[in-house]
Scaffold this active site. Structure first.
Site, PDB file in Angstrom:
ATOM      1  N   ASN A   1       0.905  -1.143   0.000  1.00 36.25           N
ATOM      2  CA  ASN A   1       0.000   0.000   0.000  1.00 36.25           C
ATOM      3  C   ASN A   1       0.947   1.196   0.000  1.00 36.25           C
ATOM      4  OD1 ASN A   1      -1.368   2.205   1.789  1.00 36.25           O
ATOM      5  ND2 ASN A   1      -3.058   0.940   1.055  1.00 36.25           N
ATOM      6  N   SER A   2       0.842   2.033  -1.027  1.00 36.80           N
ATOM      7  CA  SER A   2       1.829   3.093  -1.247  1.00 36.80           C
ATOM      8  C   SER A   2       1.850   4.149  -0.137  1.00 36.80           C
ATOM      9  CB  SER A   2       1.559   3.791  -2.577  1.00 36.80           C
ATOM     10  OG  SER A   2       1.758   2.900  -3.638  1.00 36.80           O
ATOM     11  N   GLN A   3       2.988   4.795  -0.048  1.00 35.23           N
ATOM     12  CA  GLN A   3       3.205   5.896   0.888  1.00 35.23           C
ATOM     13  C   GLN A   3       2.157   6.981   0.641  1.00 35.23           C
ATOM     14  OE1 GLN A   3       7.044   7.660   0.264  1.00 35.23           O
ATOM     15  NE2 GLN A   3       6.931   8.866   2.145  1.00 35.23           N
TER      16      GLN A   3
END
Length: 183
Positions: free
Chosen positions: A39-41
């Protein structure tokens, strides 16, 4: 409040993370979800959404939808008069992301299993906006070809975030980022 901030406020990251990772939802870094994916930054997602410049009523393609978080954020931005299609290669993430997206109650957005031999959704093209949450080695022409005449594609390529606009596939660079590889 600007639309991207409103989308983040209405779409808590915590709701799109595996139970054991939710306590770290406020961490401004990538978090593992399953199948070697992340889950991206949040700061990176914010940057990408601002570059994408999504408008109410648009058709959006979300390539590498993962946990469903970006799909839900995009769905908030397009509103009920728009549509968002998330495509994901990993079956476990299609199931996980779809369940998370259902909890967000944005039925104008869906996630489906990606065909490993097809990048994006050429059959559903053209799209007003395309977001790619995986690193390409070079600009994916197959996705550029799926843009509407006034469309925008945001994709990390070889460590650099690119914004591609039509007509003419005009490419601009917007900083350095790391992502899982686009397959």
């Amino acid at each position: 409040m600007d639309p991207v901030t409103a989308a983040f406020d209405a779409t808590p990251r915590r709701d799109f993370l595996p139970r054991g990772v939710r306590r770290r939802a406020s961490y401004d870094g990538p978090l593992g979800i399953a199948a070697g994916q992340t889950n991206s930054q949040p700061r990176t997602v914010d940057d990408m959404l601002r570059l994408l410049d999504v408008r109410v009523g648009q058709r959006v393609l979300d390539v590498g939808s993962g946990s469903g978080w970006t799909t839900a954020l995009l769905a908030h931005l397009v509103g009920s008069t728009g549509s968002v299609l998330g495509v994901e290669l990993e079956p476990v993430l299609v199931t996980f992301g779809s369940a998370n997206l259902a909890g967000a109650r944005r039925p104008w957005a869906t996630i489906r299993q990606a065909d490993p031999d097809v990048l994006g959704d050429p059959g559903g093209a053209p799209y007003d906006r395309i977001l790619v949450s995986a690193m390409a080695e070079s600009l994916p022409q197959a996705l550029v070809d799926q843009l509407a005449d006034d469309g925008v594609l945001v994709v990390p390529v070889d460590g650099v975030m690119l914004r591609v606009t039509n007509p003419g596939a005009v490419v601009t660079a917007h900083g350095h980022y790391r992502f899982v590889p686009l397959r």
